[in-house]
Structure formats: structure tokens, C-alpha cells
Design an enzyme around this catalytic site. Structure first.
Site, PDB file in Angstrom:
ATOM      1  CB  THR A  86      -0.852   0.005   1.289  1.00 48.46           C
ATOM      2  OG1 THR A  86      -1.485  -1.245   1.394  1.00 48.46           O
ATOM      3  CG2 THR A  86      -1.861   1.140   1.268  1.00 48.46           C
ATOM      4  NE  ARG A 141      -7.485  -9.048   1.327  1.00 51.05           N
ATOM      5  CZ  ARG A 141      -6.533  -8.143   1.491  1.00 51.05           C
ATOM      6  NH1 ARG A 141      -6.427  -7.141   0.647  1.00 51.05           N
ATOM      7  NH2 ARG A 141      -5.675  -8.247   2.473  1.00 51.05           N
ATOM      8  N   GLY A 174      -9.041  -5.156   2.127  1.00 51.16           N
ATOM      9  CA  GLY A 174      -7.948  -5.136   3.090  1.00 51.16           C
ATOM     10  C   GLY A 174      -8.153  -4.061   4.143  1.00 51.16           C
ATOM     11  CG  ASP A 175      -4.630  -2.551   5.890  1.00 50.41           C
ATOM     12  OD1 ASP A 175      -4.392  -3.358   4.966  1.00 50.41           O
ATOM     13  OD2 ASP A 175      -3.929  -1.549   6.119  1.00 50.41           O
ATOM     14  CB  THR A 217       1.989  -0.857   4.311  1.00 46.23           C
ATOM     15  OG1 THR A 217       2.245  -1.667   3.166  1.00 46.23           O
ATOM     16  CG2 THR A 217       3.283  -0.631   5.058  1.00 46.23           C
ATOM     17  N   GLY A 218       0.903  -3.876   4.642  1.00 47.07           N
ATOM     18  CA  GLY A 218       1.171  -5.290   4.896  1.00 47.07           C
ATOM     19  C   GLY A 218      -0.102  -6.099   4.727  1.00 47.07           C
ATOM     20  CG  HIS A 219      -0.256 -10.286   4.909  1.00 47.27           C
ATOM     21  ND1 HIS A 219       1.126 -10.207   4.839  1.00 47.27           N
ATOM     22  CD2 HIS A 219      -0.623 -11.179   3.959  1.00 47.27           C
ATOM     23  CE1 HIS A 219       1.561 -11.031   3.897  1.00 47.27           C
ATOM     24  NE2 HIS A 219       0.530 -11.625   3.348  1.00 47.27           N
ATOM     25  N   GLY A 220      -3.524  -7.027   5.223  1.00 44.64           N
ATOM     26  CA  GLY A 220      -4.641  -6.261   5.753  1.00 44.64           C
ATOM     27  C   GLY A 220      -5.410  -6.959   6.848  1.00 44.64           C
TER      28      GLY A 220
HETATM   29  N1  GLY Z   1      -2.528  -3.703   3.121  1.00 44.87           N
HETATM   30  C1  GLY Z   1      -3.220  -3.872   1.914  1.00 44.87           C
HETATM   31  C2  GLY Z   1      -4.110  -5.019   1.885  1.00 44.87           C
HETATM   32  O1  GLY Z   1      -4.033  -5.923   2.692  1.00 44.87           O
HETATM   33  O2  GLY Z   1      -4.937  -5.049   1.004  1.00 44.87           O
END
Ligand code: GLY
Length: 298
Positions: A150, A177, A179-180, A200-203
């Protein structure tokens, strides 16, 4: 108080440089956020944001973006929208509203059309090729790609703090889907009296910890931006570990109303980069060593 910009990932460097010029020439924080994010969205070389973003499992580029103004508390965002050339522009326009400020899919696209925003096919030939290769490899579970995620931009101009984010999300994500990034409190949070944080990273793992809000809350209790990022992320890692799982990649960037800045990551030393600039530091790429512990020198 020195004006400042912090942005996740080295892909933001040119955008931050342009945003600094804009501030020098009298531009305000919202315009600087827009400028920095637009330059990343427009660059087909960045495969996780805007034009050239990698698609979902169906080969469609679904875009999430959000903007929050720390002086008004207003925010706007789009979720899973297609074809909007500059998703942050839609988010900024939506942030003028009190209600109906977070729109998904067709509703977000209709809003952007009514506002006269540009549309284009966001799937480049290069991204399509990567999608076809992924299909061939039957990569059916979502996976992140390190080093690019992101675009998160926070600007402090005088006493005004604003934050914006934009992403195409995880490559090969399930259609729909989210994300955050467009979730206020997770992907970003801004309060001009305290500071702003963006993630930023796994939402999914960021949402679980409401990490941007949590770090701003810690700043409100007197922590510096750096201490707040470090503490919020370390506590989240520990809490999730106590429930039996390890979170995936997560990084935070922050600016404090007190003039501080900070970042934290659970990536390996040097893997997370960010761009920082203020009146005494020209725009440059910084990195972190020591996990969530330290910001290294440039
Ligand atoms: N951080 C972006 C997402 O998980 O989509």
C-alpha cells in the site's frame, strides 16, 4: 512546528519530492497527500497500487483507497472499485461528506463518474501476464509480494495532519476481498491534535489489531510517534501469539503533532523502507533495523 511528510515504501520517493515542492509553494496537506499518492497510482511499475496493480483471481484490478483529515475528523474511502484511475481522488472527494463517505464497488464507481473522475483499464499487459502465470501455477491462496504494498502518505503542514492510502490489495485475492487500507482505524487514522498513523502489509492482520488507531491512541497518552508504532505492533504480535498464531507482514509509519516521526515493522532488517522529509531533512529513503525496535539512519 516543522512541516513533514512520511510515506511507506521507497516507491513513494518521487511522490514525496513532488509533495514537498507543493508545500513549499503554499500547497496544503490534503493537496500534498493527493500529489504523493497520485504519482504512485499512475506508475505502472508499482504492482500493488493503481495502474499496473496486480489483479484478483478473476484477473480484475480491485482498488481500495481512503483519506482522513485530522483537523475535521472526516474521512472517505472506496472499497473494491474497478477502473478509477486515481482511487485517492475519489476518497478525498468522499471525505467532504458526513454520511455516505465510504462506498464500495458499483456505488464507488458511480460516484467517481458523477464527479467526473478519470477511468481507465487498470490491468497492464505486464500485470495480466503475471496473473496468467499465477493461474498456471494454480496459486489459489492469497500471497503478498515483499517490498511493494500500500502507498501510505501522511502530511503535516503547520498544525494540519492528513493521511491517504491506496492499493490494489493482495495479488490473487478473492473477488470482493477488502484489506485494511479503506478501514479507518486499521489502514489509517489521523487527528491533527495528536498525530497520524498508517499501515501496510497483510490487511487482515492489521484490521485484527486496529493498528493505526491504537498507535494514535498511544500518542495521545504521550508516546512519541516511534514509541507508539513500536508498542502498538509489539503488543499486537504478542496478543495474537497468545491466541496461537503469528501475524504476517505488518509495518506502520507515523507523524506526531509534537513533531516526531516513527515507523515499525515485523519484517527483517532493511526489508521495510519508508520515505521521510521535513524542513531539515530532504526527501530520502529510510529503513528499519532491529525489528520493531529502531529506526536506522538513512
Ligand atoms: N494492506 C493492503 C491489503 O491488505 O490489502
Amino acid at each position: 512546528m516543522s512541516n513533514a511528510i512520511i510515506a511507506a515504501w521507497n516507491m513513494s520517493l518521487e511522490g514525496v519530492k513532488a509533495a514537498c515542492e507543493l508545500l513549499k509553494n503554499g500547497g496544503e496537506a490534503p493537496e500534498a497527500v493527493k500529489k504523493a499518492v497520485n504519482l504512485v497510482e499512475d506508475n505502472p511499475g508499482f504492482s500493488s497500487v493503481g495502474y499496473g496493480g496486480l489483479p484478483n483471481r478473476l484477473g480484475e484490478v480491485e482498488l481500495d483507497a481512503a483519506y482522513m483529515d485530522g483537523s475535521t475528523g472526516y474521512y472517505g474511502g472506496i472499497l473494491g472499485a474497478k477502473g478509477i484511475a486515481n482511487p485517492i481522488d475519489a476518497a478525498i472527494k468522499l471525505s467532504k461528506r458526513h454520511l455516505n463517505c465510504l462506498l464500495s464497488g458499483a456505488g464507488a464507481e458511480q460516484f467517481a463518474r458523477i464527479e467526473g473522475l478519470a477511468f481507465k483499464n487498470m490491468l497492464t499487459a505486464e500485470s495480466k501476464k503475471k496473473w496468467e502465470e499465477a493461474l498456471e501455477k494454480e496459486k489459489t491462496s492469497p500471497g503478498a509480494y515483499r517490498g511493494h504494498d500500500t502507498v501510505c502518505v501522511i502530511v503535516r503542514k503547520d498544525k494540519h495532519i492528513a493521511a491517504g492510502v491506496s492499493t490494489s490489495g493482495l495479488f490473487m485475492k478473492e473477488p470482493g476481498r477488502i484489506g485494511d487500507s479503506p478501514i479507518v482505524g486499521a489502514g489509517l487514522y489521523a487527528d491533527s491534535a495528536i498525530g497520524a498513523v498508517s499501515a501496510t502489509g497483510h490487511g487482515e492482520d492489521i484490521i485484527r489489531g486496529c493498528l493505526s488507531y491504537e498507535a494514535v491512541r498511544l500518542m495521545e497518552q504521550g508516546r512519541s510517534a516511534q514509541e507508539a508504532c513500536k508498542t502498538a505492533l509489539a503488543a499486537h504480535i504478542a496478543r495474537m501469539k497468545s491466541k496461537g498464531f503469528a501475524i504476517k507482514d505488518v509495518s506502520l509509519v507515523a507523524l506526531g503533532a509534537d513533531g516526531s516521526f516513527g515507523a515499525a515493522t515485523n519484517l527483517k532488517d532493511g526489508e521495510f523502507t519508508f520515505v521521510y522529509a521535513d524542513e531539515t531533512h530532504p526527501p530520502a529513503v529510510w529503513t528499519i533495523s532491529g525489528g520493531v525496535q529502531h529506526i536506522a539512519a538513512r
